[in-house]
Design a protein around this motif. Sequence first.
Motif, PDB file in Angstrom:
ATOM      1  N   THR A  96       0.708  -1.241   0.070  1.00  0.00           N
ATOM      2  CA  THR A  96      -0.136   0.021  -0.053  1.00  0.00           C
ATOM      3  C   THR A  96       0.970   1.118  -0.013  1.00  0.00           C
ATOM      4  O   THR A  96       0.526   2.375  -0.450  1.00  0.00           O
ATOM      5  CB  THR A  96      -0.886  -0.066   1.262  1.00  0.00           C
ATOM      6  OG1 THR A  96      -1.841  -1.439   1.218  1.00  0.00           O
ATOM      7  CG2 THR A  96      -2.025   1.139   1.232  1.00  0.00           C
ATOM      8  N   ALA A  97       2.060   1.191   0.770  1.00  0.00           N
ATOM      9  CA  ALA A  97       2.913   2.232   0.846  1.00  0.00           C
ATOM     10  C   ALA A  97       3.449   2.692  -0.600  1.00  0.00           C
ATOM     11  O   ALA A  97       3.553   3.753  -1.252  1.00  0.00           O
ATOM     12  CB  ALA A  97       4.259   2.336   1.856  1.00  0.00           C
ATOM     13  N   SER A  98       3.727   1.715  -1.211  1.00  0.00           N
ATOM     14  CA  SER A  98       4.413   1.349  -2.408  1.00  0.00           C
ATOM     15  C   SER A  98       3.226   2.204  -3.685  1.00  0.00           C
ATOM     16  O   SER A  98       3.562   3.004  -4.361  1.00  0.00           O
ATOM     17  CB  SER A  98       4.808   0.276  -2.964  1.00  0.00           C
ATOM     18  OG  SER A  98       5.261   0.087  -4.482  1.00  0.00           O
ATOM     19  N   ALA A 103       1.074   6.524  -6.533  1.00  0.00           N
ATOM     20  CA  ALA A 103      -0.326   7.695  -6.941  1.00  0.00           C
ATOM     21  C   ALA A 103       0.060   8.995  -6.922  1.00  0.00           C
ATOM     22  O   ALA A 103      -0.168   9.889  -7.548  1.00  0.00           O
ATOM     23  CB  ALA A 103      -1.207   7.248  -5.983  1.00  0.00           C
ATOM     24  N   ALA A 104       1.239   9.320  -5.753  1.00  0.00           N
ATOM     25  CA  ALA A 104       1.685  10.401  -5.638  1.00  0.00           C
ATOM     26  C   ALA A 104       2.556  11.194  -6.858  1.00  0.00           C
ATOM     27  O   ALA A 104       2.415  12.179  -7.431  1.00  0.00           O
ATOM     28  CB  ALA A 104       2.401  10.690  -4.528  1.00  0.00           C
ATOM     29  N   PHE A 105       3.375  10.160  -7.264  1.00  0.00           N
ATOM     30  CA  PHE A 105       3.988  10.480  -8.737  1.00  0.00           C
ATOM     31  C   PHE A 105       3.233  10.723  -9.808  1.00  0.00           C
ATOM     32  O   PHE A 105       3.395  11.660 -10.590  1.00  0.00           O
ATOM     33  CB  PHE A 105       4.859   9.227  -8.741  1.00  0.00           C
ATOM     34  CG  PHE A 105       6.240   9.464  -9.900  1.00  0.00           C
ATOM     35  CD1 PHE A 105       6.985  10.139  -9.760  1.00  0.00           C
ATOM     36  CD2 PHE A 105       5.734   8.761 -11.207  1.00  0.00           C
ATOM     37  CE1 PHE A 105       8.000  10.374 -10.730  1.00  0.00           C
ATOM     38  CE2 PHE A 105       6.889   9.125 -12.290  1.00  0.00           C
ATOM     39  CZ  PHE A 105       7.774   9.943 -12.141  1.00  0.00           C
ATOM     40  N   GLY A 143       0.214   9.878 -16.582  1.00  0.00           N
ATOM     41  CA  GLY A 143       0.268  10.150 -15.262  1.00  0.00           C
ATOM     42  C   GLY A 143      -1.185   9.953 -14.681  1.00  0.00           C
ATOM     43  O   GLY A 143      -1.493   9.356 -13.777  1.00  0.00           O
ATOM     44  N   ALA A 144      -2.105  10.181 -15.461  1.00  0.00           N
ATOM     45  CA  ALA A 144      -3.437   9.974 -15.077  1.00  0.00           C
ATOM     46  C   ALA A 144      -4.025   8.518 -14.972  1.00  0.00           C
ATOM     47  O   ALA A 144      -4.611   8.183 -14.036  1.00  0.00           O
ATOM     48  CB  ALA A 144      -4.641  10.879 -16.112  1.00  0.00           C
ATOM     49  N   LEU A 145      -3.505   7.703 -15.869  1.00  0.00           N
ATOM     50  CA  LEU A 145      -3.566   6.143 -15.974  1.00  0.00           C
ATOM     51  C   LEU A 145      -2.916   5.589 -14.685  1.00  0.00           C
ATOM     52  O   LEU A 145      -3.133   4.796 -14.165  1.00  0.00           O
ATOM     53  CB  LEU A 145      -3.119   5.630 -17.275  1.00  0.00           C
ATOM     54  CG  LEU A 145      -4.217   6.082 -18.252  1.00  0.00           C
ATOM     55  CD1 LEU A 145      -3.628   5.565 -19.621  1.00  0.00           C
ATOM     56  CD2 LEU A 145      -5.331   5.531 -18.168  1.00  0.00           C
ATOM     57  N   ILE A 146      -1.547   6.045 -14.376  1.00  0.00           N
ATOM     58  CA  ILE A 146      -0.687   5.559 -13.236  1.00  0.00           C
ATOM     59  C   ILE A 146      -1.648   5.921 -12.082  1.00  0.00           C
ATOM     60  O   ILE A 146      -1.638   5.132 -11.148  1.00  0.00           O
ATOM     61  CB  ILE A 146       0.609   6.177 -13.409  1.00  0.00           C
ATOM     62  CG1 ILE A 146       1.546   5.706 -14.412  1.00  0.00           C
ATOM     63  CG2 ILE A 146       1.273   6.060 -11.888  1.00  0.00           C
ATOM     64  CD1 ILE A 146       2.780   6.247 -14.791  1.00  0.00           C
ATOM     65  N   LEU A 147      -2.130   7.188 -12.034  1.00  0.00           N
ATOM     66  CA  LEU A 147      -2.592   7.666 -10.648  1.00  0.00           C
ATOM     67  C   LEU A 147      -3.995   6.422 -10.607  1.00  0.00           C
ATOM     68  O   LEU A 147      -4.290   6.339  -9.501  1.00  0.00           O
ATOM     69  CB  LEU A 147      -3.311   9.048 -10.671  1.00  0.00           C
ATOM     70  CG  LEU A 147      -4.092   9.465  -9.697  1.00  0.00           C
ATOM     71  CD1 LEU A 147      -3.372   9.528  -8.256  1.00  0.00           C
ATOM     72  CD2 LEU A 147      -4.291  10.905  -9.864  1.00  0.00           C
ATOM     73  N   SER A 150      -2.940   2.956  -9.798  1.00  0.00           N
ATOM     74  CA  SER A 150      -2.712   2.748  -8.401  1.00  0.00           C
ATOM     75  C   SER A 150      -3.797   3.032  -7.169  1.00  0.00           C
ATOM     76  O   SER A 150      -3.881   1.995  -6.318  1.00  0.00           O
ATOM     77  CB  SER A 150      -1.346   3.642  -8.086  1.00  0.00           C
ATOM     78  OG  SER A 150      -1.592   5.000  -8.356  1.00  0.00           O
ATOM     79  N   LEU A 151      -4.676   3.839  -7.432  1.00  0.00           N
ATOM     80  CA  LEU A 151      -5.891   4.053  -6.689  1.00  0.00           C
ATOM     81  C   LEU A 151      -6.821   2.607  -6.857  1.00  0.00           C
ATOM     82  O   LEU A 151      -7.222   2.485  -5.647  1.00  0.00           O
ATOM     83  CB  LEU A 151      -6.776   5.228  -7.400  1.00  0.00           C
ATOM     84  CG  LEU A 151      -6.043   6.482  -6.871  1.00  0.00           C
ATOM     85  CD1 LEU A 151      -6.926   7.861  -7.285  1.00  0.00           C
ATOM     86  CD2 LEU A 151      -5.862   6.674  -5.211  1.00  0.00           C
TER      87      LEU A 151
END
Length: 181
Positions: A96-98, A103-105, A143-147, A150-151
Amino acid sequence: MTHRLEKLSNILSRTSTAALYLAGIGLVLMTAFVAWQVFGRYVLNRSPSWTEPAAVMLMSWFIFLGAAVGVRENFHLGFDVLLYVLPEGSKAILRTASDVIVAAFGFGMVWYGCQLVSLTWASTLPSLGLPGGFDYLPVVAGGALILLFSLERMVQRFAGVGIDRDLNLEEVPDLNTVQEA
């Protein structure tokens, strides 16, 4: 709740597959553009000016789309060595921390990518005739897809969906038995 989560996961799975196909098409197109540039330069003695910037732009797209798919499929970088030595309960915390860091990235990519797009939109890419902001749209989309992916992983983990794959060292084949076969 589980039905909604499953529906969302199916939509994101199709989104991931579409991103992967678009990345593959971009890779093929980039290869064709570079081949055309080489042919034009060495055979026709007249190199087309649009091929290099178009190839670089396509490369940005398939890199960022592929990275997002890697996040969804859990192929991004991580320190799996710690997962082998820690107790079972702490593995979910580390994962989860990862995902929070990823997500922050992704959020940072969207935030700063949008700023780059808006700052360069008024300029024009001379060889393509496109607004300069097109160079940074892959950062925003990736970035949108990564966010988003990860969410999705965090929501699935909190809902108790088994998304975390452990590497089982017992399933790794012994090299001696592989060579004998």
